[in-house]
Design a protein around this motif. Structure first.
Motif, PDB file in Angstrom:
ATOM      1  N   LYS A  75       0.832  -1.213   0.000  1.00  0.00           N
ATOM      2  CA  LYS A  75       0.000   0.000   0.000  1.00  0.00           C
ATOM      3  C   LYS A  75       0.864   1.260   0.000  1.00  0.00           C
ATOM      4  CE  LYS A  75      -4.271  -1.722   2.024  1.00  0.00           C
ATOM      5  NZ  LYS A  75      -5.262  -1.496   3.089  1.00  0.00           N
ATOM      6  N   HIS A 121       0.778   3.958  -3.069  1.00  0.00           N
ATOM      7  CA  HIS A 121       0.351   5.344  -2.848  1.00  0.00           C
ATOM      8  C   HIS A 121       1.444   6.358  -3.189  1.00  0.00           C
ATOM      9  CE1 HIS A 121      -3.678   4.939  -1.261  1.00  0.00           C
ATOM     10  NE2 HIS A 121      -3.273   3.989  -0.424  1.00  0.00           N
ATOM     11  N   ASP A 140      -6.935  10.195   4.315  1.00  0.00           N
ATOM     12  CA  ASP A 140      -7.523   9.014   3.674  1.00  0.00           C
ATOM     13  C   ASP A 140      -6.460   7.981   3.319  1.00  0.00           C
ATOM     14  OD1 ASP A 140     -10.101  10.010   3.865  1.00  0.00           O
ATOM     15  OD2 ASP A 140     -10.110  10.823   1.820  1.00  0.00           O
ATOM     16  N   ASP A 189      -5.287   6.327   6.565  1.00  0.00           N
ATOM     17  CA  ASP A 189      -6.262   5.352   7.047  1.00  0.00           C
ATOM     18  C   ASP A 189      -6.250   4.093   6.188  1.00  0.00           C
ATOM     19  OD1 ASP A 189      -7.068   6.876   9.214  1.00  0.00           O
ATOM     20  OD2 ASP A 189      -8.750   7.783   8.144  1.00  0.00           O
ATOM     21  N   ASP A 190      -6.133   4.245   4.883  1.00  0.00           N
ATOM     22  CA  ASP A 190      -6.083   3.083   3.996  1.00  0.00           C
ATOM     23  C   ASP A 190      -4.897   2.187   4.334  1.00  0.00           C
ATOM     24  OD1 ASP A 190      -6.807   1.439   1.669  1.00  0.00           O
ATOM     25  OD2 ASP A 190      -4.964   2.262   0.801  1.00  0.00           O
TER      26      ASP A 190
END
Length: 140
Positions: free
Chosen positions: A88, A92, A116, A119-120
């Protein structure tokens, strides 16, 4: 040269002295100080943007050396979870395995992170509800 997992870029900034063991806490503190990773709790700041090269890796790294969850050279007891965290972060912030100046790596992450995205990446982490990581990572 220090090896760093992608998700540990976030962990080093949010680190507040907690850990799995005294050995782990000492290792984490030493690495943060050595590469001058920004950390408000430890009062580390690389204002001069010194060139501290690290190798970004997608397996156990220098921080993992003293973690009780490390089972083998490239294996963690929570392998699936930490691998997902790494993927992740890499997705990102468009990170690849290889060599980075740590200050530039921090810039890639912290100039682009949002609540966001945080949190992801972090909502499933065991430390998410225990510490105030978000307060250290998301600047307002």
């Amino acid at each position: 040269m220090l090896r760093i997992r992608p998700h540990h870029v976030l962990c080093m900034r949010a680190y507040s002295g907690n850990g799995y063991s005294e050995e782990f806490k000492a290792k984490m503190k030493n690495i943060i100080n050595e590469i001058k990773a920004y950390n408000k709790f430890l009062q580390v700041d690389n204002l001069k943007k010194e060139m501290n090269e690290v190798e970004l890796v997608f397996h156990t790294d220098s921080i993992c050396e003293k973690c009780p969850n490390k089972l083998d050279e490239n294996l963690c007891s929570s392998q699936d979870k930490v691998k997902l965290l790494d993927l992740k972060v890499a997705k990102h912030f468009n990170l690849k395995e290889g060599f980075y100046n740590y200050s530039e790596l921090e810039d890639l992450v912290y100039n682009n992170i949002t609540e966001d995205i945080f949190d992801d990446i972090c909502k499933e982490c065991e430390w998410y509800g225990v510490t105030n990581c978000k307060d250290y990572i998301i600047t307002k």
